[in-house]
Design a protein around this motif. Structure first.
Motif, PDB file in Angstrom:
ATOM      1  N   HIS A  34       0.814  -1.217   0.000  1.00  0.00           N
ATOM      2  CA  HIS A  34       0.000   0.000   0.000  1.00  0.00           C
ATOM      3  C   HIS A  34       0.851   1.271   0.000  1.00  0.00           C
ATOM      4  CE1 HIS A  34      -2.989  -3.000   0.899  1.00  0.00           C
ATOM      5  NE2 HIS A  34      -2.365  -3.289   2.021  1.00  0.00           N
ATOM      6  N   ASN A  78       3.253  -1.864   7.924  1.00  0.00           N
ATOM      7  CA  ASN A  78       2.810  -3.093   7.257  1.00  0.00           C
ATOM      8  C   ASN A  78       2.749  -4.243   8.243  1.00  0.00           C
ATOM      9  OD1 ASN A  78       4.591  -1.633   4.845  1.00  0.00           O
ATOM     10  ND2 ASN A  78       2.620  -2.474   4.223  1.00  0.00           N
ATOM     11  N   GLU A  82       1.167  -8.955   5.261  1.00  0.00           N
ATOM     12  CA  GLU A  82       1.463  -8.171   4.061  1.00  0.00           C
ATOM     13  C   GLU A  82       2.904  -8.406   3.601  1.00  0.00           C
ATOM     14  OE1 GLU A  82      -1.499  -4.334   4.649  1.00  0.00           O
ATOM     15  OE2 GLU A  82       0.461  -4.332   5.647  1.00  0.00           O
TER      16      GLU A  82
END
Length: 140
Positions: A34, A78, A82
């Motif tokens: 992300h 994170n 992830e």
């Protein structure tokens, strides 16, 4: 705003390989971790497969490829899941780009403290605080 360094060795040749690697790394970093691709920097370096040794033999001799990816992100941004998904997806994508990979192929997600990491002259911690102040000012 990750800074990512990719060092790779392969016998495959392509005029677009470095750009393909940079694009794949940026894409997976955005999708899985992300991270904004507009502030992601990727450095790609090639090493001759004859100069990369794993298990005492060169990759050229073993007819295999490998990479070392070092991804710097802000600490705590994170999850373990992830990061695990990122490592697995990167291994698959890089195998597609480089060819069969040696099992001694590495990726390191280096989590750096927000007050010790940044870009454009500002730490990530200062950017975070500025963002919170901006939201509070708009709510007032």
């Amino acid at each position: 705003m990750p800074l990512i360094t990719v060092t790779y060795a392969t016998s495959r040749r392509s005029p677009t390989l470095k750009a393909d690697i940079a694009n794949a790394v940026s894409e997976l970093t955005a999708k899985i971790l992300h991270k904004d691709p507009d502030v992601t920097a990727v450095i790609v370096k090639a090493v001759d497969a004859a100069d990369w040794f794993a298990g005492g033999r060169s990759l050229a001799e073993q007819k295999l490829a490998s990479y070392w990816i070092d991804t710097h992100v802000s600490e705590g941004t994170n999850t373990k899941d992830e990061k695990a998904a990122y490592l697995a997806a990167m291994f698959t994508r890089m195998s597609d780009l480089l060819g069969p990979l040696h099992h001694e192929t590495y990726l390191h997600v280096d989590e750096v403290k927000g007050d010790a990491y940044g870009f454009g002259g500002l730490s990530q911690e200062r950017r975070y605080i500025a963002g919170k102040l901006e939201v509070a000012a708009k709510a007032a």
